[in-house]
Design a protein around this motif. Structure first.
Motif, short mmCIF file in Angstrom:
data_model
loop_
_atom_site.label_atom_id
_atom_site.label_comp_id
_atom_site.label_asym_id
_atom_site.label_seq_id
_atom_site.Cartn_x
_atom_site.Cartn_y
_atom_site.Cartn_z
N GLY A 45 46.70 47.77 50.03
CA GLY A 45 45.92 47.74 48.80
C GLY A 45 44.89 48.83 48.75
N CYS A 46 44.15 48.84 47.62
CA CYS A 46 43.07 49.80 47.48
C CYS A 46 41.88 49.16 46.79
N GLU A 47 40.75 49.80 46.92
CA GLU A 47 39.50 49.39 46.27
C GLU A 47 38.70 50.65 46.03
N LEU A 48 38.24 50.80 44.80
CA LEU A 48 37.51 52.03 44.45
C LEU A 48 36.09 52.00 45.01
N PRO A 63 45.92 45.97 44.05
CA PRO A 63 45.31 47.27 43.73
C PRO A 63 43.81 47.19 43.45
N PHE A 64 43.23 45.96 43.40
CA PHE A 64 41.80 45.80 43.13
C PHE A 64 41.20 44.91 44.23
N GLY A 65 41.02 45.52 45.40
CA GLY A 65 40.69 44.76 46.60
C GLY A 65 39.48 43.86 46.50
N GLY A 66 38.39 44.31 45.87
CA GLY A 66 37.19 43.48 45.72
C GLY A 66 36.62 43.09 47.06
N GLY A 72 30.24 54.69 39.50
CA GLY A 72 31.52 55.32 39.17
C GLY A 72 32.60 54.34 38.73
N ILE A 73 32.27 53.04 38.59
CA ILE A 73 33.30 52.08 38.17
C ILE A 73 32.95 51.59 36.77
N ASP A 74 33.82 51.93 35.83
CA ASP A 74 33.53 51.67 34.42
C ASP A 74 34.11 50.32 34.01
N GLY A 107 38.38 41.37 49.17
CA GLY A 107 39.51 41.30 50.11
C GLY A 107 40.16 39.93 50.21
N THR A 108 40.03 39.10 49.17
CA THR A 108 40.58 37.74 49.26
C THR A 108 42.10 37.76 49.45
N THR A 109 42.78 38.64 48.73
CA THR A 109 44.25 38.71 48.86
C THR A 109 44.65 39.10 50.28
N ALA A 168 40.20 54.04 47.07
CA ALA A 168 40.84 54.92 46.09
C ALA A 168 40.84 54.30 44.71
N ASP A 169 41.00 55.17 43.72
CA ASP A 169 41.29 54.72 42.36
C ASP A 169 42.76 54.29 42.36
N CYS A 170 43.03 53.11 41.86
CA CYS A 170 44.41 52.62 41.94
C CYS A 170 45.40 53.54 41.22
N ALA A 229 29.52 40.92 44.18
CA ALA A 229 30.28 40.87 42.91
C ALA A 229 31.36 39.78 42.93
N ASN A 230 32.15 39.72 41.86
CA ASN A 230 33.17 38.66 41.69
C ASN A 230 34.07 38.54 42.89
N GLU A 231 34.45 37.33 43.16
CA GLU A 231 35.36 37.09 44.28
C GLU A 231 36.13 35.82 43.95
N LEU A 232 37.43 35.86 44.14
CA LEU A 232 38.24 34.68 43.84
C LEU A 232 38.28 33.75 45.03
N SER A 233 38.65 32.50 44.73
CA SER A 233 38.79 31.52 45.81
C SER A 233 40.05 31.83 46.63
N ALA A 239 47.03 41.08 41.10
CA ALA A 239 46.07 42.02 40.52
C ALA A 239 44.99 41.26 39.75
N ASP A 240 43.75 41.53 40.10
CA ASP A 240 42.58 40.91 39.46
C ASP A 240 41.64 42.05 39.08
N PRO A 241 41.93 42.71 37.95
CA PRO A 241 41.15 43.89 37.59
C PRO A 241 39.78 43.49 37.03
N ASP A 286 28.64 45.09 36.89
CA ASP A 286 28.28 46.21 37.75
C ASP A 286 29.06 46.13 39.06
N TYR A 287 30.09 46.97 39.19
CA TYR A 287 30.88 47.00 40.43
C TYR A 287 30.46 48.16 41.33
N GLY A 288 29.39 48.86 40.96
CA GLY A 288 28.93 49.99 41.77
C GLY A 288 29.16 51.30 41.04
C1 LIG Z 1 37.44 41.41 39.82
S1 LIG Z 1 37.21 42.39 41.22
C2 LIG Z 1 38.49 41.85 42.35
C3 LIG Z 1 38.04 40.71 43.20
C4 LIG Z 1 39.09 40.30 44.21
N1 LIG Z 1 40.25 39.69 43.58
C5 LIG Z 1 38.49 39.31 45.21
O1 LIG Z 1 38.81 38.10 45.15
O2 LIG Z 1 37.68 39.71 46.01
C6 LIG Z 1 37.83 43.94 40.70
C7 LIG Z 1 37.65 45.05 41.73
O3 LIG Z 1 38.33 46.22 41.26
C8 LIG Z 1 37.61 47.36 41.68
N2 LIG Z 1 38.03 48.50 40.83
C9 LIG Z 1 37.60 48.80 39.59
N3 LIG Z 1 38.26 49.87 39.12
C10 LIG Z 1 39.15 50.23 40.09
C11 LIG Z 1 40.13 51.24 40.19
N4 LIG Z 1 40.32 52.12 39.20
N5 LIG Z 1 40.88 51.31 41.31
C12 LIG Z 1 40.69 50.41 42.33
N6 LIG Z 1 39.76 49.45 42.29
C13 LIG Z 1 39.00 49.34 41.19
C14 LIG Z 1 36.15 46.94 41.52
O4 LIG Z 1 35.30 47.71 42.33
C15 LIG Z 1 36.19 45.47 41.94
O5 LIG Z 1 35.87 45.33 43.30
#
Ligand SMILES: C[S@@+](CC[C@H](N)C(=O)[O-])C[C@H]1O[C@@H](n2cnc3c(N)ncnc32)[C@H](O)[C@@H]1O
Length: 295
Positions: free
Chosen positions: A236-239, A216-219, A47-49, A221-223, A15-17, A191-195, A34-36, A43-45
């Motif tokens: 949580g959610c991930e778009l 709210p920004f699953g990525g 529809g993600i700006d 799934g590290t959290t 979902a969109d957060c 894409a980006n992933e935190l430790s 939150a790690d937006p 490039d997160y795929g």
């Molecule tokens: C920086 S990454 C998060 C990485 C995450 N902390 C990890 O360690 O895996 C940001 C994530 O937010 C997602 N995202 C961007 N816009 C979003 C939105 N409006 N709602 C939910 N997720 C969104 C992106 O697809 C991307 O996977």
């Protein structure tokens, strides 16, 4: 918006957060991480700006920040990871509805120089709580920072060496030991992933077993991975695509192994590796009160 999957510890929404957060109850979450996207044009795929005009990006961030404030329980903690460039504005926005605790500098080793600027060497991890003080505050003690080649101390503890807590030193607001996730074996998606080490520490500081953690920004799934391994409930959610998160949580072996390795380094003034190096290079550890003195 759809439920992507559930485990016994939590539920992920694709979902969109800004659509999903309004469905979360007010004052219900113990810790938020939150790690937006940093608005760097990544490039997160589809529809993600990640390339908005500056004011548009900040407006978007303020919108979900307001939702995070609403869902956070009294005494709960919010951690927000971003560039100093953006977090300076978001800290000002959150300061008032929440109580400022720390601006934690996360040292980054591999950034690129920017023309006409200082070399960027840290990301900002904002730490706020709801109400005057956090319900949980358990910063884990750390081993002394030592040279990775010779085991020598990076800081001089002067006359305090014989009065140090044998379980380690107080955690500071500068974290130099968070590794980038680069090696493909440790990486769960492109894409980006935190430790996991960062999330392990954040969850130690601000939550206890059984608490509810939201991201709210699953990525990748590290959290959620850290929460599940540490006995916290999560939501949580991930778009974007959520398949990598589902696979990661179903196969926690590699994450569990990493956590065990880091945990084994805690609990004393020197790690085993630092001690071996110190002995080899003739650094005198006997002036410190070591864990072995206690046992
Ligand atoms: C920086 S990454 C998060 C990485 C995450 N902390 C990890 O360690 O895996 C940001 C994530 O937010 C997602 N995202 C961007 N816009 C979003 C939105 N409006 N709602 C939910 N997720 C969104 C992106 O697809 C991307 O996977």
């Amino acid at each position: 918006m759809r439920e992507a999957f559930s485990t016994e510890m939590g539920t992920l929404w694709q979902a969109d957060c800004l659509k999903w957060l309004p469905t979360v109850a007010s004052d219900s979450v113990d810790l938020i991480f939150a790690d937006p996207p940093f608005n760097l044009g990544k490039d997160y795929g589809a529809g993600i700006d990640d390339e908005r005009p500056e004011e548009g990006y900040l407006r978007w961030c303020r919108e979900w920040c307001d939702e995070l404030v609403r869902v956070l329980a009294p005494g709960g903690s919010l951690f927000l990871y971003n560039l100093p460039r953006w977090n300076v504005h978001l800290a000002a926005h959150l300061d008032g509805p929440l109580t400022f605790r720390h601006w934690i500098a996360i040292d980054i080793k591999f950034s690129l120089p920017i023309r006409g600027r200082l070399y960027p060497s840290h990301y900002a991890l904002l730490y706020f709580c709801k109400g005057p003080r956090p319900r949980v505050f358990h910063p884990p003690r750390q081993p002394l920072e030592t040279c990775r080649h010779c085991g020598g101390e990076l800081k001089d503890y002067g006359g305090y060496k014989n009065r140090m807590n044998p379980r380690g030193v107080n955690l500071t607001d500068v974290w130099r030991d968070i590794p980038p996730v680069r090696h493909r074996r440790h990486k769960n998606r492109g894409a980006n992933e935190l430790s996991l080490k960062l999330l392990d520490r954040v969850l130690d500081i601000g939550s206890e077993e059984g608490d509810l953690v939201l991201d709210p920004f699953g990525g990748a799934g590290t959290t959620f991975a850290a929460a599940a391994l540490k006995g916290r409930r999560w939501m949580g959610c991930e778009l974007g695509n959520t398949a990598a998160i589902e696979t990661r949580l179903a196969e926690p072996g590699e994450d569990a192994r990493l956590l065990d390795r880091w945990h084994a380094e805690l609990g004393g003034l020197f790690t085993d590796r630092a001690r071996t190096l110190r002995d080899k290079h003739g650094h005198d550890s006997s002036r410190y009160r070591l864990v072995t003195d206690e046992t």
